[in-house]
Scaffold this motif. Structure first.
Motif, PDB file in Angstrom:
ATOM      1  N   ARG A   1       0.833  -1.204   0.000  1.00 35.15           N
ATOM      2  CA  ARG A   1       0.000   0.000   0.000  1.00 35.15           C
ATOM      3  C   ARG A   1       0.869   1.256   0.000  1.00 35.15           C
ATOM      4  NH1 ARG A   1      -4.884  -1.312   4.248  1.00 35.15           N
ATOM      5  NH2 ARG A   1      -5.669  -3.152   3.146  1.00 35.15           N
TER       6      ARG A   1
ATOM      7  N   ARG B   1      -5.693   6.935  -6.316  1.00 32.84           N
ATOM      8  CA  ARG B   1      -6.696   5.885  -6.154  1.00 32.84           C
ATOM      9  C   ARG B   1      -6.397   4.700  -7.089  1.00 32.84           C
ATOM     10  NH1 ARG B   1     -11.574   8.269  -7.443  1.00 32.84           N
ATOM     11  NH2 ARG B   1     -11.481   9.410  -5.493  1.00 32.84           N
TER      12      ARG B   1
ATOM     13  N   HIS C   1     -11.409   5.228   0.377  1.00 27.27           N
ATOM     14  CA  HIS C   1     -10.164   4.587  -0.065  1.00 27.27           C
ATOM     15  C   HIS C   1      -8.947   5.088   0.715  1.00 27.27           C
ATOM     16  CE1 HIS C   1     -12.224   2.671  -3.368  1.00 27.27           C
ATOM     17  NE2 HIS C   1     -12.755   3.836  -3.705  1.00 27.27           N
ATOM     18  N   ALA C   2      -9.093   6.202   1.407  1.00 26.96           N
ATOM     19  CA  ALA C   2      -7.981   6.761   2.179  1.00 26.96           C
ATOM     20  C   ALA C   2      -7.498   5.786   3.245  1.00 26.96           C
ATOM     21  CB  ALA C   2      -8.388   8.081   2.826  1.00 26.96           C
TER      22      ALA C   2
ATOM     23  N   ARG D   1     -11.028  13.595  -1.533  1.00 25.26           N
ATOM     24  CA  ARG D   1     -11.272  12.981  -2.847  1.00 25.26           C
ATOM     25  C   ARG D   1     -11.034  11.475  -2.837  1.00 25.26           C
ATOM     26  NH1 ARG D   1      -9.601  17.521  -6.994  1.00 25.26           N
ATOM     27  NH2 ARG D   1     -11.208  19.029  -6.406  1.00 25.26           N
ATOM     28  N   LEU D   2     -10.210  11.009  -1.920  1.00 16.18           N
ATOM     29  CA  LEU D   2     -10.012   9.562  -1.811  1.00 16.18           C
ATOM     30  C   LEU D   2     -11.201   8.898  -1.126  1.00 16.18           C
ATOM     31  CD1 LEU D   2      -6.256   9.291  -0.835  1.00 16.18           C
ATOM     32  CD2 LEU D   2      -7.308   8.615  -2.988  1.00 16.18           C
TER      33      LEU D   2
ATOM     34  N   PRO E   1      -5.512  13.027  -7.068  1.00 15.64           N
ATOM     35  CA  PRO E   1      -6.189  11.994  -6.276  1.00 15.64           C
ATOM     36  C   PRO E   1      -6.684  10.804  -7.101  1.00 15.64           C
ATOM     37  CG  PRO E   1      -6.901  14.152  -5.563  1.00 15.64           C
ATOM     38  CD  PRO E   1      -6.065  14.356  -6.785  1.00 15.64           C
ATOM     39  N   ARG E   2      -7.089  11.051  -8.355  1.00 17.36           N
ATOM     40  CA  ARG E   2      -7.530   9.922  -9.206  1.00 17.36           C
ATOM     41  C   ARG E   2      -6.374   8.976  -9.486  1.00 17.36           C
ATOM     42  NH1 ARG E   2     -10.183  13.634 -13.625  1.00 17.36           N
ATOM     43  NH2 ARG E   2      -8.268  14.632 -13.044  1.00 17.36           N
TER      44      ARG E   2
ATOM     45  N   ARG F   1      -7.060   2.763   2.942  1.00 20.30           N
ATOM     46  CA  ARG F   1      -6.259   1.695   2.341  1.00 20.30           C
ATOM     47  C   ARG F   1      -4.814   2.131   2.123  1.00 20.30           C
ATOM     48  NH1 ARG F   1      -9.497   0.361  -2.824  1.00 20.30           N
ATOM     49  NH2 ARG F   1      -7.699  -0.972  -3.193  1.00 20.30           N
TER      50      ARG F   1
ATOM     51  N   LEU G   1      -3.834   2.063  -5.735  1.00 17.27           N
ATOM     52  CA  LEU G   1      -4.150   1.232  -4.571  1.00 17.27           C
ATOM     53  C   LEU G   1      -4.255  -0.241  -4.968  1.00 17.27           C
ATOM     54  CD1 LEU G   1      -6.784   3.501  -2.851  1.00 17.27           C
ATOM     55  CD2 LEU G   1      -4.431   3.095  -2.144  1.00 17.27           C
TER      56      LEU G   1
END
Length: 142
Positions: free
Chosen positions: A68, A138, A90-91, A86-87, A134-135, A93, A141
């Motif tokens: 990670r 993501r 998912h943040a 924005r995550l 941020p995209r 992770r 991940l």
């Protein structure tokens, strides 16, 4: 420790002062509105909206074990807050390191950025990325 809380404390103090002024002028409704605006904003600036921070050494150990990314951040940073919001879910992770709490984390960021403490710095597979989209984060991940 107090350094991490200064932005939200200052924001809250300004909000309280503005609300007290409005209340003193005979506008209790405006005072309540100001408090309702400043309280959530102060909460967003606080470390509470971020996942629990680890030490840089622990984040590196965990990242090597599970693949990670590591996010180096600091409270009050609007770019860190942008990445965090924005995550979304998912943040959690990722491994988060508060550079104001961890000198090793601050040193890692300075090494990655040429001497600056520019955050967020995201380390993916050992490669640092300063203020990434941020995209893109993501998509990295596992």
């Amino acid at each position: 420790m107090l350094r991490r809380w200064m932005p939200p404390i200052l924001f809250l103090a300004v909000g309280l002062a503005a609300a007290a002024r409005r209340a003193g002028e005979g506008s209790p409704g405006a005072a309540v509105v100001l408090l309702l605006l400043f309280l959530p904003a102060a909460a967003l600036l606080s470390p509470l909206v971020f996942p629990r921070s680890l030490s840089a050494a622990e984040a590196l150990r965990r990242s090597q074990a599970d693949g990670r990314p590591i996010v180096y951040w600091r409270p009050g940073c609007r770019y860190c807050l942008r990445l965090r919001t924005r995550l979304g879910r998912h943040a959690y992770r990722m491994h988060w390191v508060d550079i104001w709490r961890d000198p090793e984390g601050a040193a890692a960021v300075r090494a990655a950025t040429g001497g600056d403490e520019t955050v967020p710095t995201v380390v993916v597979a050992g490669t640092p990325h300063v203020n990434p989209d941020p995209r893109w984060v993501r998509a990295q991940l596992p």
